[in-house]
Write an enzyme that holds these catalytic residues in place. Structure first.
Site, short mmCIF file in Angstrom:
data_model
loop_
_atom_site.label_atom_id
_atom_site.label_comp_id
_atom_site.label_asym_id
_atom_site.label_seq_id
_atom_site.Cartn_x
_atom_site.Cartn_y
_atom_site.Cartn_z
N CYS A 136 -7.19 10.86 -0.61
CA CYS A 136 -6.10 11.88 -0.75
C CYS A 136 -6.87 13.98 0.05
O CYS A 136 -5.99 14.23 0.41
CB CYS A 136 -6.05 12.60 -2.21
SG CYS A 136 -5.89 11.01 -2.70
N HIS B 234 0.41 6.58 -6.20
CA HIS B 234 0.84 6.77 -4.81
C HIS B 234 0.43 4.63 -4.88
O HIS B 234 -0.62 4.28 -5.15
CB HIS B 234 0.00 7.17 -4.00
CG HIS B 234 0.78 8.80 -4.07
ND1 HIS B 234 -0.51 9.26 -3.94
CD2 HIS B 234 1.51 9.60 -4.30
CE1 HIS B 234 -0.30 11.09 -3.69
NE2 HIS B 234 1.44 10.71 -4.08
#
Ligand code: GLY
Length: 254
Positions: free
Chosen positions: A247, A160
């Protein structure tokens, strides 16, 4: 005040999605203990923690950052690039409803919250295996009416955008320049991770504290030298599931 939504660790964590990492044995009991310590650190940094129960059948459910994006005005439930994770969304939408009007992506694109780095009214969005141009266009359509600017950012070799860079506040971006080009982000102070700590660019500022995995001591020392109050957490088992400190929570003012 700052609110942090978290979710418990699935007993199936060891079956998590992996994109760039090789699978290693994961001690799920230790992962649970490490996640508990992470939640305590969020609280000690000043956040009110709203801890949701694990979705037991979803190995990656602890990583609540990906199915949703919380802006000041709205929450957006995303169409995740990882199809196996899309069942995580409904319960998160319910949890967010008391805090924000909840909008859903429903076009052909895909996008995960881990690909979105917010700096002020700018939303930098990684073009990754999990987020594509259609997803970025859909996020633009939802957020531009609230005066956000959406900027697509190419990245390489990582999951990401927030694997490659995170905003630390005070005009500073922590970055792995091997994975993302600072020039695609703009005029900020960039602090590079230590060259031996590729994964270190994922840090989480909560209040005046910067949370980081203890796996990256050289980068943590550098941040301290630059004046940041860093708290290191042992997240060894969650890192094996291809995660970082951002996350496992959604942190927002509420
Ligand atoms: N295991 C984290 C993810 O791939 O979504």
């Amino acid at each position: 005040m700052l609110t942090a939504i978290t979710r418990g660790v699935s007993p199936l964590l060891a079956q998590c999605e992996l994109t760039w990492l090789d699978r290693e044995p994961i001690d799920v009991g230790l992962a649970v203990a490490q996640h508990d310590a992470y939640e305590r650190a969020l609280a000690e940094a000043g956040a009110r923690v709203v801890a949701l129960p694990a979705l037991e059948g979803y190995p990656d459910c602890v990583f609540v950052e990906d199915p949703a994006l919380v802006l000041d005005e709205i929450a957006v439930i995303t169409t995740m690039g990882a199809a196996s994770r899309r069942g995580e969304r409904d319960s998160l939408a319910e949890a967010l409803a008391p805090f924000r009007p909840v909008m859903r992506m429903n076009g052909p694109g895909k996008l995960e919250g881990g690909d979105v780095m917010r700096i002020g009214r700018a939303l930098f969005v990684g073009l990754s295996h999990r987020t594509d141009a259609d997803g970025i266009a859909e996020l633009s359509a939802l957020s531009v009416p609230y005066s956000y600017e959406v900027i697509a950012v190419p990245l390489v070799n990582c999951l990401h955008l927030k694997s490659a860079c995170t905003f630390l506040g005070d005009g500073t971006v922590l970055i792995n320049p091997e994975w993302v080009d600072a020039g695609a982000i703009g005029e900020y102070r960039f602090l590079a991770v230590h060259p031996t700590e590729a994964g270190a660019a994922n840090a989480l500022r909560v209040g005046s504290t910067v949370l980081m995995p203890s796996a990256y001591p050289r980068t943590a020392a550098s941040l301290r030298e630059h004046g940041f109050a860093v708290r290191e957490l042992n997240l060894s088992e969650l890192l094996k599931a291809e995660s970082g400190v951002t996350c496992s929570s959604l942190v927002f003012e509420a």
